[in-house]
Design a protein around this motif. Structure first.
Motif, PDB file in Angstrom:
ATOM      1  N   ASP A  51       0.830  -1.216   0.000  1.00 51.80           N
ATOM      2  CA  ASP A  51       0.000   0.000   0.000  1.00 51.80           C
ATOM      3  C   ASP A  51       0.861   1.261   0.000  1.00 51.80           C
ATOM      4  O   ASP A  51       0.568   2.232  -0.711  1.00 51.80           O
ATOM      5  N   GLY A  52       1.915   1.273   0.775  1.00 48.59           N
ATOM      6  CA  GLY A  52       2.807   2.433   0.826  1.00 48.59           C
ATOM      7  C   GLY A  52       3.502   2.663  -0.497  1.00 48.59           C
ATOM      8  O   GLY A  52       3.641   3.798  -0.976  1.00 48.59           O
ATOM      9  N   ARG A  53       3.930   1.601  -1.124  1.00 49.15           N
ATOM     10  CA  ARG A  53       4.597   1.717  -2.435  1.00 49.15           C
ATOM     11  C   ARG A  53       3.609   2.214  -3.490  1.00 49.15           C
ATOM     12  O   ARG A  53       3.959   3.027  -4.346  1.00 49.15           O
ATOM     13  N   PHE A  54       2.379   1.702  -3.434  1.00 43.49           N
ATOM     14  CA  PHE A  54       1.345   2.123  -4.385  1.00 43.49           C
ATOM     15  C   PHE A  54       1.059   3.623  -4.217  1.00 43.49           C
ATOM     16  O   PHE A  54       0.943   4.352  -5.207  1.00 43.49           O
ATOM     17  N   ASP A  55       0.949   4.072  -2.977  1.00 44.43           N
ATOM     18  CA  ASP A  55       0.696   5.500  -2.730  1.00 44.43           C
ATOM     19  C   ASP A  55       1.863   6.356  -3.207  1.00 44.43           C
ATOM     20  O   ASP A  55       1.669   7.439  -3.778  1.00 44.43           O
ATOM     21  N   CYS A  56       3.083   5.877  -3.000  1.00 45.76           N
ATOM     22  CA  CYS A  56       4.260   6.646  -3.419  1.00 45.76           C
ATOM     23  C   CYS A  56       4.312   6.764  -4.940  1.00 45.76           C
ATOM     24  O   CYS A  56       4.537   7.843  -5.471  1.00 45.76           O
ATOM     25  N   LYS A  57       4.091   5.652  -5.618  1.00 43.58           N
ATOM     26  CA  LYS A  57       4.150   5.670  -7.083  1.00 43.58           C
ATOM     27  C   LYS A  57       2.990   6.457  -7.684  1.00 43.58           C
ATOM     28  O   LYS A  57       3.092   6.985  -8.781  1.00 43.58           O
ATOM     29  N   GLY A  58       1.880   6.536  -6.948  1.00 42.77           N
ATOM     30  CA  GLY A  58       0.726   7.306  -7.435  1.00 42.77           C
ATOM     31  C   GLY A  58       0.868   8.790  -7.161  1.00 42.77           C
ATOM     32  O   GLY A  58      -0.007   9.566  -7.541  1.00 42.77           O
ATOM     33  N   GLY A  59       1.925   9.208  -6.479  1.00 39.45           N
ATOM     34  CA  GLY A  59       2.148  10.622  -6.218  1.00 39.45           C
ATOM     35  C   GLY A  59       1.332  11.161  -5.060  1.00 39.45           C
ATOM     36  O   GLY A  59       1.218  12.365  -4.886  1.00 39.45           O
ATOM     37  N   GLN A  60       0.758  10.291  -4.261  1.00 42.56           N
ATOM     38  CA  GLN A  60      -0.031  10.754  -3.123  1.00 42.56           C
ATOM     39  C   GLN A  60       0.894  11.120  -1.963  1.00 42.56           C
ATOM     40  O   GLN A  60       1.975  10.554  -1.826  1.00 42.56           O
ATOM     41  N   PRO A  61       0.466  12.042  -1.118  1.00 38.10           N
ATOM     42  CA  PRO A  61       1.298  12.397   0.038  1.00 38.10           C
ATOM     43  C   PRO A  61       1.280  11.261   1.070  1.00 38.10           C
ATOM     44  O   PRO A  61       0.364  10.439   1.095  1.00 38.10           O
ATOM     45  N   PHE A  62       2.283  11.267   1.908  1.00 39.16           N
ATOM     46  CA  PHE A  62       2.384  10.258   2.960  1.00 39.16           C
ATOM     47  C   PHE A  62       1.204  10.427   3.906  1.00 39.16           C
ATOM     48  O   PHE A  62       1.015  11.465   4.525  1.00 39.16           O
ATOM     49  N   ASP A  63       0.353   9.393   3.988  1.00 37.98           N
ATOM     50  CA  ASP A  63      -0.833   9.470   4.828  1.00 37.98           C
ATOM     51  C   ASP A  63      -1.055   8.108   5.475  1.00 37.98           C
ATOM     52  O   ASP A  63      -1.655   7.225   4.881  1.00 37.98           O
TER      53      ASP A  63
END
Length: 111
Positions: free
Chosen positions: A69-81
């Protein structure tokens, strides 16, 4: 008189030899003879069993889910949440995995 003088010189030497003699004997030689009383030894052997940490499997499942999930959020350009809370093994694994997964990739460049 002569006997008294010999006893005065030999007495302390014999007492010293008697006092140091048994203390210097090893336990193996002291018990080599026949024992009149039974000797009882306390068992000092302690058996240890390796105990697995509780919830290791659940921690690993949470870690792998959080990492993806963290990798997916990072690659999607989402902020750390990280809004996932809890203290059970799965939650702790998820939190640690999300942090590792988010920081393991390079976020995409913004145009």
């Amino acid at each position: 008189m002569r006997t008294r003088r010999v006893m005065m010189l030999a007495g302390p030497a014999l007492l010293g030899a008697l006092a140091l003699g048994p203390a210097a004997a090893s336990p193996a030689s002291a018990s080599a003879g026949t024992a009149k009383a039974p000797v009882v030894q306390a068992a000092t052997t302690v058996n240890t069993v390796a105990v697995k940490p509780p919830g290791k499997k659940r921690y690993n499942k949470g870690y792998s889910k959080g990492f993806s999930d963290g990798r997916f959020d990072c690659k999607g350009g989402q902020p750390f949440d990280l809004t996932f809370t809890g203290s059970d093994p799965f939650s702790m694994g998820y939190r640690n995995g999300y942090i590792s997964g988010f920081h393991s990739c390079t976020p995409p460049k913004k145009p």
